[in-house]
Design an enzyme around this catalytic site. Structure first.
Site, PDB file in Angstrom:
ATOM      1  N   TYR A 148       2.133  14.995  -7.815  1.00  0.00           N
ATOM      2  CA  TYR A 148       2.851  13.872  -8.883  1.00  0.00           C
ATOM      3  C   TYR A 148       1.794  13.353  -9.728  1.00  0.00           C
ATOM      4  O   TYR A 148       2.056  13.452 -11.199  1.00  0.00           O
ATOM      5  CB  TYR A 148       3.286  12.577  -7.810  1.00  0.00           C
ATOM      6  CG  TYR A 148       3.525  11.394  -8.686  1.00  0.00           C
ATOM      7  CD1 TYR A 148       4.333  11.255  -9.589  1.00  0.00           C
ATOM      8  CD2 TYR A 148       2.733  10.185  -8.573  1.00  0.00           C
ATOM      9  CE1 TYR A 148       4.600  10.201 -10.320  1.00  0.00           C
ATOM     10  CE2 TYR A 148       2.808   8.920  -8.943  1.00  0.00           C
ATOM     11  CZ  TYR A 148       3.934   9.087 -10.110  1.00  0.00           C
ATOM     12  OH  TYR A 148       3.745   7.949 -10.725  1.00  0.00           O
ATOM     13  N   ASN A 177      -0.320  -0.680  -8.414  1.00  0.00           N
ATOM     14  CA  ASN A 177       1.197  -0.586  -7.450  1.00  0.00           C
ATOM     15  C   ASN A 177       1.922  -1.907  -8.119  1.00  0.00           C
ATOM     16  O   ASN A 177       1.804  -2.934  -7.873  1.00  0.00           O
ATOM     17  CB  ASN A 177       0.636  -1.074  -5.848  1.00  0.00           C
ATOM     18  CG  ASN A 177      -0.121   0.123  -5.342  1.00  0.00           C
ATOM     19  OD1 ASN A 177      -1.096   0.176  -5.791  1.00  0.00           O
ATOM     20  ND2 ASN A 177       0.580   0.509  -4.225  1.00  0.00           N
ATOM     21  N   TYR A 215       0.206   1.600   8.244  1.00  0.00           N
ATOM     22  CA  TYR A 215      -0.379   2.975   8.028  1.00  0.00           C
ATOM     23  C   TYR A 215      -1.972   2.845   8.472  1.00  0.00           C
ATOM     24  O   TYR A 215      -2.536   3.089   7.422  1.00  0.00           O
ATOM     25  CB  TYR A 215       0.024   3.670   7.144  1.00  0.00           C
ATOM     26  CG  TYR A 215       1.482   4.105   6.826  1.00  0.00           C
ATOM     27  CD1 TYR A 215       2.300   4.382   8.011  1.00  0.00           C
ATOM     28  CD2 TYR A 215       2.182   4.218   5.582  1.00  0.00           C
ATOM     29  CE1 TYR A 215       3.719   4.643   7.975  1.00  0.00           C
ATOM     30  CE2 TYR A 215       3.284   4.441   5.463  1.00  0.00           C
ATOM     31  CZ  TYR A 215       4.457   4.570   6.670  1.00  0.00           C
ATOM     32  OH  TYR A 215       5.713   4.882   6.506  1.00  0.00           O
TER      33      TYR A 215
HETATM   34  N1  UFG Z   1       1.952   1.114   3.662  1.00  0.00           N
HETATM   35  C1  UFG Z   1       2.106   0.911   4.991  1.00  0.00           C
HETATM   36  N2  UFG Z   1       3.385   0.974   5.539  1.00  0.00           N
HETATM   37  C2  UFG Z   1       4.780   1.349   4.811  1.00  0.00           C
HETATM   38  C3  UFG Z   1       4.386   1.850   3.496  1.00  0.00           C
HETATM   39  C4  UFG Z   1       3.127   1.725   2.903  1.00  0.00           C
HETATM   40  O1  UFG Z   1       1.394   0.249   5.644  1.00  0.00           O
HETATM   41  O2  UFG Z   1       5.477   1.526   5.402  1.00  0.00           O
HETATM   42  C5  UFG Z   1       0.852   0.928   2.961  1.00  0.00           C
HETATM   43  C6  UFG Z   1       0.167   2.258   2.433  1.00  0.00           C
HETATM   44  O3  UFG Z   1      -0.489   3.039   3.593  1.00  0.00           O
HETATM   45  C7  UFG Z   1      -0.852   1.719   1.430  1.00  0.00           C
HETATM   46  C8  UFG Z   1       0.038   0.406   0.994  1.00  0.00           C
HETATM   47  O4  UFG Z   1       0.835   0.081   1.804  1.00  0.00           O
HETATM   48  O5  UFG Z   1      -2.051   1.429   2.033  1.00  0.00           O
HETATM   49  C9  UFG Z   1       0.767   0.677  -0.428  1.00  0.00           C
HETATM   50  O6  UFG Z   1       1.464   1.905  -0.071  1.00  0.00           O
HETATM   51  P1  UFG Z   1       2.777   2.290  -1.291  1.00  0.00           P
HETATM   52  O7  UFG Z   1       3.428   3.364  -0.694  1.00  0.00           O
HETATM   53  O8  UFG Z   1       3.823   1.031  -1.620  1.00  0.00           O
HETATM   54  O9  UFG Z   1       1.894   2.593  -2.601  1.00  0.00           O
HETATM   55  P2  UFG Z   1       0.615   3.631  -2.706  1.00  0.00           P
HETATM   56  O10 UFG Z   1      -0.487   2.733  -2.950  1.00  0.00           O
HETATM   57  O11 UFG Z   1       0.844   4.654  -1.696  1.00  0.00           O
HETATM   58  O12 UFG Z   1       1.128   4.152  -4.143  1.00  0.00           O
HETATM   59  C10 UFG Z   1       1.164   3.566  -5.385  1.00  0.00           C
HETATM   60  C11 UFG Z   1       2.311   4.111  -6.238  1.00  0.00           C
HETATM   61  C12 UFG Z   1       2.384   5.452  -6.356  1.00  0.00           C
HETATM   62  C13 UFG Z   1       1.058   5.753  -7.169  1.00  0.00           C
HETATM   63  C14 UFG Z   1      -0.007   5.478  -5.964  1.00  0.00           C
HETATM   64  C15 UFG Z   1      -1.338   5.739  -6.840  1.00  0.00           C
HETATM   65  O13 UFG Z   1       3.574   3.842  -5.549  1.00  0.00           O
HETATM   66  O14 UFG Z   1       3.465   5.853  -7.390  1.00  0.00           O
HETATM   67  O15 UFG Z   1      -0.099   4.180  -5.992  1.00  0.00           O
HETATM   68  O16 UFG Z   1      -2.277   5.661  -6.053  1.00  0.00           O
HETATM   69  F1  UFG Z   1       0.863   7.327  -7.116  1.00  0.00           F
END
Ligand code: UFG
Length: 335
Positions: A148, A177, A215
């Site tokens: 991605y 985010n 997580y």
């Molecule tokens: N998390 C949990 N439980 C869940 C979902 C998420 O603990 O059920 C945590 C993740 O580990 C992370 C935080 O919450 O630490 C945020 O997670 P998200 O999945 O909401 O977002 P991300 O930071 O993984 O991803 C975001 C955008 C992506 C982008 C990325 C860039 O949503 O599109 O940042 O690093 F690619």
């Protein structure tokens, strides 16, 4: 002055359409509705009182894009149309190359043919990968850790080389985010499947799911959970409008981070959600999710200085607007 928003029925696209209308721009939307639905446009028409045309078309079919650019007399484009799930991109990378890269190449060719030379692009912090220092600057190394982020970075490079060869000017916006919802509570975040933290927390608060799994609680952060830079979708929408204005005023091609510079842990987000919803949220602590860096926060100095943009919404604004949306629409746009 008409702006074409590709992917305008999606989450950040629909909020940007609302902001463009509020700021007096004419808007047309092009969307294949694969990961969004027409209902968001129906609701946008109600919120804005504007007759926003929706072209149900795919950016990969160049002739359709050219026809829309001609018929709507488009001045500039904001390009959201892309696949955007990190996990899915790991298991099906070619789907991402096909839509994100080939689609953008088709769009750029259509622009060149129809003499549309300004585009704002929806990019991501995933272009950086695991950061070497915090906050992340636009000049930092880019080493995406998933297809991605890799395709979004390649799209940025496609813009750069097309800009120098064909005089197209672009602004690429790398968001951290994205979260929150429109103040009306009628448009908001609706992914299927939902993987993002705040919607999952609020689904747990609303009883649509039983619990939230955190997580990892063993990261080197203040409470052991990951730190992210959560930015309200309405602040993002304003940045897109500021970027369009910048290009219309003759600004040169450039890349900007969009974040708040404030890091919030997963636990802090859950605490804020419990406070605002008044609900007990059942939290399960699990192992780390592969590929999650401990801390990701943006420097937004460049966007503040050059685009004259600054984020205004707090974490409480984010949760209360998202709660309004989720309580009214627990299953997203589905009836
Ligand atoms: N998390 C949990 N439980 C869940 C979902 C998420 O603990 O059920 C945590 C993740 O580990 C992370 C935080 O919450 O630490 C945020 O997670 P998200 O999945 O909401 O977002 P991300 O930071 O993984 O991803 C975001 C955008 C992506 C982008 C990325 C860039 O949503 O599109 O940042 O690093 F690619």
């Amino acid at each position: 002055m008409k702006i074409l928003v590709t992917g305008g029925a999606g989450y950040i696209g629909s909020h940007t359409v609302a902001q463009l209308c509020a700021d007096g721009y004419e808007v047309a939307v092009l969307d294949n509705l694969y990961t969004s639905c027409e209902e968001s446009i129906v609701r946008l028409r109600k919120i804005t009182g504007k007759d926003i045309p929706l072209h149900k078309a795919d950016i990969r079919v160049q002739e359709n894009v050219r026809k829309v650019l001609r018929d709507e007399k488009i001045e500039a484009i904001i390009h959201f149309a892309a696949y955007s799930l990190v996990g899915e991109s790991m298991t099906n990378p070619l789907k991402y190359y096909e839509n994100n890269l080939y689609g953008t190449k088709q769009l750029l060719e259509a622009m060149i043919e129809e003499k549309v030379n300004k585009i704002v692009f929806s990019s991501t912090a995933a272009t950086y990968g695991e950061p070497k220092s915090i906050p992340i600057l636009e000049t930092d190394e880019t080493n995406p850790t998933n297809p991605y982020g890799e395709t979004k970075l390649s799209m940025e490079k496609m813009f750069k080389w097309t800009a120098s060869a064909h005089g197209v000017r672009f602004v690429s916006l790398r968001y951290f985010n994205a979260c929150g919802a429109h103040e009306s509570g009628t448009i908001g975040e609706a992914h299927n499947p939902e993987t993002h933290l705040i919607p999952i927390i609020l689904q747990a608060a609303a009883g649509v799911r039983k619990s939230i799994s955190v997580y990892g609680a063993d990261y080197p952060t203040r409470d052991g959970t990951c730190v992210r830079d959560y930015i309200h979708v309405s602040d993002l929408a304003k940045a897109h409008v500021a970027a369009v204005k910048y290009l219309l005023d003759g600004g040169k091609s450039d890349i900007f981070n969009l974040g708040t510079e404030t890091g919030t842990t997963v636990k802090e987000v859950i605490d804020a959600a419990e406070k605002i919803t008044g609900k007990d949220i059942k939290v399960l602590y699990g192992g780390r999710r592969a590929g999650d860096p401990a801390v990701l926060t943006a420097s937004n100095k460049k966007a503040r200085e050059i685009l004259g943009w600054k984020p205004e919404k707090t974490m409480d604004d984010i949760i209360s607007s998202a709660w309004k949306w989720h309580s009214k629409n627990p299953y997203g746009y589905k009836k």
